[in-house]
Design a protein around this motif. Sequence first.
Motif, short mmCIF file in Angstrom:
data_model
loop_
_atom_site.label_atom_id
_atom_site.label_comp_id
_atom_site.label_asym_id
_atom_site.label_seq_id
_atom_site.Cartn_x
_atom_site.Cartn_y
_atom_site.Cartn_z
N VAL A 119 47.95 49.30 38.48
CA VAL A 119 46.66 48.61 38.58
C VAL A 119 46.20 48.65 40.04
CG1 VAL A 119 45.55 46.34 38.38
CG2 VAL A 119 47.19 47.07 36.66
N MET A 120 44.93 48.97 40.26
CA MET A 120 44.38 48.95 41.62
C MET A 120 44.17 47.49 42.05
SD MET A 120 41.50 51.92 41.24
CE MET A 120 40.93 51.84 42.94
N GLY A 122 41.63 46.65 44.01
CA GLY A 122 40.18 46.49 44.01
C GLY A 122 39.55 47.41 42.98
N ALA A 123 38.31 47.82 43.27
CA ALA A 123 37.54 48.59 42.28
C ALA A 123 37.51 50.07 42.61
CB ALA A 123 36.11 48.05 42.24
N VAL A 142 38.09 49.15 46.39
CA VAL A 142 37.15 48.40 47.22
C VAL A 142 37.18 46.95 46.75
CG1 VAL A 142 34.70 48.12 47.79
CG2 VAL A 142 35.71 50.40 47.63
N ARG A 143 37.46 46.03 47.69
CA ARG A 143 37.57 44.60 47.34
C ARG A 143 36.26 43.88 47.66
NH1 ARG A 143 41.46 42.15 44.55
NH2 ARG A 143 40.99 40.28 45.74
N VAL A 144 35.60 43.39 46.65
CA VAL A 144 34.38 42.61 46.87
C VAL A 144 34.79 41.23 47.36
CG1 VAL A 144 32.22 41.82 45.86
CG2 VAL A 144 33.39 43.82 44.92
N SER A 194 40.25 42.74 32.54
CA SER A 194 41.26 42.07 33.37
C SER A 194 42.62 42.77 33.30
CB SER A 194 41.39 40.63 32.88
OG SER A 194 42.38 39.97 33.61
N ASP A 195 43.43 42.54 34.32
CA ASP A 195 44.82 43.00 34.24
C ASP A 195 45.73 41.90 33.72
OD1 ASP A 195 45.32 41.30 36.45
OD2 ASP A 195 44.78 42.89 37.82
N ARG A 227 38.36 47.57 37.65
CA ARG A 227 36.89 47.57 37.74
C ARG A 227 36.42 48.95 38.18
NH1 ARG A 227 37.41 41.90 38.69
NH2 ARG A 227 35.60 40.84 37.83
P1 AMP Z 1 40.68 40.13 37.17
O1 AMP Z 1 39.40 40.03 36.43
O2 AMP Z 1 40.80 39.19 38.31
O3 AMP Z 1 41.87 40.17 36.27
O4 AMP Z 1 40.62 41.56 37.87
C1 AMP Z 1 40.61 42.73 37.10
C2 AMP Z 1 40.70 43.91 38.03
O5 AMP Z 1 39.54 43.97 38.84
C3 AMP Z 1 41.87 43.89 39.01
O6 AMP Z 1 42.99 44.50 38.44
C4 AMP Z 1 41.35 44.69 40.18
O7 AMP Z 1 41.55 46.07 39.93
C5 AMP Z 1 39.86 44.41 40.14
N1 AMP Z 1 39.47 43.34 41.06
C6 AMP Z 1 39.90 42.06 41.10
N2 AMP Z 1 39.31 41.37 42.08
C7 AMP Z 1 38.46 42.24 42.70
C8 AMP Z 1 37.57 42.14 43.80
N3 AMP Z 1 37.42 41.00 44.47
N4 AMP Z 1 36.86 43.25 44.12
C9 AMP Z 1 37.00 44.40 43.44
N5 AMP Z 1 37.83 44.55 42.41
C10 AMP Z 1 38.55 43.49 42.03
#
Ligand code: AMP
Length: 267
Positions: A119-120, A122-123, A142-144, A194-195, A227
């Motif tokens: 799992v990454m 970020g996106a 890329v982390r938002v 989601s992960d 994402r």
């Molecule tokens: P979540 O919805 O928190 O389970 O996140 C699902 C996936 O979205 C994660 O596995 C990441 O790959 C990605 N992700 C989570 N937080 C962020 C963020 N702030 N910016 C970009 N991608 C994110």
Amino acid sequence: MIDSLYSIRMHAGSDGIHLSGAERIVAETDLERTAACLLRRAMTHGRGRAERVQITVDALDPETIGRGRLPDLRTVAVADYRQGRAAALDLLIEAGVAAAAARSAMEALASGAAPGGGVMRGAMLVDAGSGERLEPDRARGVRVSRMDLTAAAGQELRGRLQKAGLDNPHVREALVLAAKVLGAPGVVAELCWSDDPDYTAGYVCSAGQGYVRFPHLKPQGDPLGGRAFFLRPGLDPKALIDYLEGSALLVDEVGAVHGETNREVRA
Ligand code: AMP
């Protein structure tokens, strides 16, 4: 006149693996309470023991904080994740993503988009025409960051989500993230699931359709998720990455929350 505001971010990990993260934008007087809430979240997220928790606080320049609105939300009922992914694919294509680009991004998320099938953090950034992946680091993505709701907008959102049975942190936080992504220059659409192995819902978000939630975009128990942000064909992602990671957004207007509809089957 805005009070002094701070970005406060939590990251919990173990052995270099990302376990959980969350963030807020708050006034100085709320910093301690917020830090305690984020720390509690880091220690109780249930995905393994966090060996390192980092809490970072940065002062924000009030002049540079953008304001925004949440996208409208609707839920499309689907029987299972296969139907969910087919419907999500249709929406991405309607939003302007080439079918092959949407399909390959979805396959990457389904099989683990990080090197080695993980799992990454970020996106992924995906060219909406060619399907080429543009994020500089395929493990980090890329982390938002640096986004939140004002207190009034947060309360209003919770009231609207409660009526639809959707008032949970997954939906609240994803809506705020989607608002920032949708407001970014050159983004055509977002795809997310989601992960969290127990959370099967996901969404597609675009300017024309808003935030469209599907109760199933992956099978129960699947630990993979992620994402994808689809970018206008040919866009150089550098300015976009700076905006998504560095600029601050405080959402002060909430969108509509619609009830569940059935999947619209294309003719
Ligand atoms: P979540 O919805 O928190 O389970 O996140 C699902 C996936 O979205 C994660 O596995 C990441 O790959 C990605 N992700 C989570 N937080 C962020 C963020 N702030 N910016 C970009 N991608 C994110």
